[in-house]
Design an enzyme around this catalytic site. Structure first.
Site, PDB file in Angstrom:
ATOM      1  N   GLY A   8      41.681  32.192  13.969  1.00  0.00           N
ATOM      2  CA  GLY A   8      40.383  32.238  14.645  1.00  0.00           C
ATOM      3  C   GLY A   8      40.566  32.754  16.063  1.00  0.00           C
ATOM      4  O   GLY A   8      39.917  32.283  17.001  1.00  0.00           O
ATOM      5  N   GLY A  11      37.618  34.299  18.876  1.00  0.00           N
ATOM      6  CA  GLY A  11      36.536  33.571  19.545  1.00  0.00           C
ATOM      7  C   GLY A  11      36.760  33.406  21.039  1.00  0.00           C
ATOM      8  O   GLY A  11      37.688  33.981  21.612  1.00  0.00           O
ATOM      9  N   TYR A 142      27.814  19.337  13.187  1.00  0.00           N
ATOM     10  CA  TYR A 142      29.024  19.756  13.913  1.00  0.00           C
ATOM     11  C   TYR A 142      29.871  18.520  14.237  1.00  0.00           C
ATOM     12  O   TYR A 142      31.084  18.498  14.001  1.00  0.00           O
ATOM     13  CB  TYR A 142      28.594  20.471  15.192  1.00  0.00           C
ATOM     14  CG  TYR A 142      29.716  20.908  16.097  1.00  0.00           C
ATOM     15  CD1 TYR A 142      30.595  21.915  15.730  1.00  0.00           C
ATOM     16  CD2 TYR A 142      29.884  20.324  17.367  1.00  0.00           C
ATOM     17  CE1 TYR A 142      31.604  22.333  16.589  1.00  0.00           C
ATOM     18  CE2 TYR A 142      30.882  20.739  18.228  1.00  0.00           C
ATOM     19  CZ  TYR A 142      31.738  21.742  17.833  1.00  0.00           C
ATOM     20  OH  TYR A 142      32.737  22.162  18.690  1.00  0.00           O
TER      21      TYR A 142
HETATM   22  C1  AKB Z   1      29.385  23.316  21.550  1.00  0.00           C
HETATM   23  O1  AKB Z   1      28.559  23.247  22.460  1.00  0.00           O
HETATM   24  O2  AKB Z   1      29.089  23.301  20.347  1.00  0.00           O
HETATM   25  C2  AKB Z   1      30.845  23.382  21.928  1.00  0.00           C
HETATM   26  C3  AKB Z   1      31.443  22.033  22.019  1.00  0.00           C
HETATM   27  C4  AKB Z   1      31.223  21.178  23.191  1.00  0.00           C
HETATM   28  O3  AKB Z   1      32.138  21.635  21.131  1.00  0.00           O
HETATM   29  N1  AKB Z   1      30.989  24.086  23.171  1.00  0.00           N
END
Ligand code: AKB
Length: 322
Positions: A8, A11, A142
């Site tokens: 990756g 990025g 996430y």
């Molecule tokens: C996001 O904002 O998704 C990332 C993180 C803080 O993991 N920058």
């Protein structure tokens, strides 16, 4: 001799980490890999590049075995705001690629860096001075992948002895490759808009505090942890690391010290605001400081000065060529 693979690499973090590691370990010893065929020219021209799909563990195995890799920086992931738009894809990519590479790590026994994030915390986590060990019940997909990722890495470490290490990164501010679809991205975009147009519309409320870090500190954190004595590590996945905590209002005031005409207004995006409200204001990183000597170099003031200097130079250079 160390041979390093960055998965990756195209990025925001990978592009700069590749250059940083090539300077330390020699350009031939650091292989950049990504699912994308074309990446930032610094990365493609500066050393070996392999196009690779991290979900395909056979391909990962072949590359790592053939190249005799003994360290992997695993940076393949989709960020929070994009994850929220497509939760199934978020799970498949974030967890699928991690699972695929961890399996190979267990067979070939290389050391692995896997970043977690402030996203691994949630609304029930203590918001201020967030402890190393605390409640982790995120409500973004996430965050779910980040907590599951931390646990999966610890499982491989405890059950199979895989040397996998990680930090919980705050929002990363940088000026080479922009972040793609995170909640903290405003803190990068604000500098571009301030230098180009002297104004910025922010999608978070002015009083939203979040942990942030300048890219040189993020690179230092990853590499220092990877080089730390294994026996000194009380935690593997993942260490809190902090550098600065600020709100949109505070960063705008700091920018105004350099660009007095700069103005900011607000058009709040409820999705990203909801995610930001569930994340810590500031993390306690004392475990990282104690176990492997973590300490950041950049404050809000120093980072702002540097970002504006770099971007002003870049944009005025570009204008001269137009
Ligand atoms: C996001 O904002 O998704 C990332 C993180 C803080 O993991 N920058």
């Amino acid at each position: 001799m160390d041979k390093i693979l960055i998965i990756g690499a195209g990025g925001q973090i990978g592009t700069e980490l590749t250059g940083y590691l090539r300077t330390m370990y020699g350009e031939k010893n650091v292989i950049a890999s990504d699912i994308r065929a074309t990446l930032h020219p610094d990365l493609m021209d500066g050393g070996p590049f392999i196009r690779m799909d991290a979900l395909d563990s056979r391909q990962v195995y072949q590359v790592i075995q053939k190249e005799r890799v003994n360290q992997v920086y695993f940076l393949a992931a989709i960020l929070s705001a994009v994850c929220e738009k497509n939760p199934e894809m978020a799970w498949d990519i974030n967890m699928g690629s991690l699972n695929s590479v961890l399996r190979v790590a267990n067979e070939l026994k290389f050391r692995m860096f896997v970043p977690s994030s402030i996203g691994a915390f949630g609304a029930t986590t203590p918001k201020k001075n967030t402890p190393q060990l605390t409640i982790q019940r995120p409500n973004s997909i996430y965050g779910v992948t980040k907590v599951a990722g931390e646990l999966l890495c610890d499982y491989y470490n405890q059950k199979y002895g895989v040397d996998v290490r990680g930090v919980r990164f705050p929002g990363i501010i940088s000026n080479v490759v922009p972040p793609g679809g995170g909640t903290t991205d405003y803190a990068v975009d604000i500098f571009h808009k301030a230098v180009k147009y002297q104004k910025f519309t922010c999608y978070l409320r002015e009083d939203t505090f979040l942990d942030m870090m300048y890219m040189p500190d993020a690179l230092k954190a990853a590499v220092t942890l990877m080089e730390a004595d294994y026996n000194a590590l009380r935690y593997h996945n993942a260490y809190n690391v902090a550098a600065m905590s600020f709100s949109p209002k505070m960063i705008a005031e700091e920018i105004r010290k350099h660009i007095p005409d700069f103005t900011i207004d607000y058009a709040v995006d409820p999705v990203r605001q909801g995610i930001a409200d569930s994340w810590p204001d500031s993390m306690d990183d004392s475990a990282a400081r104690k176990d492997w000597g973590w300490s950041p170099d950049y404050t809000l003031e120093a980072m702002t000065r540097d970002m504006i200097k770099v971007l002003t130079k870049r944009f005025s250079g570009r204008e001269n060529h137009e």
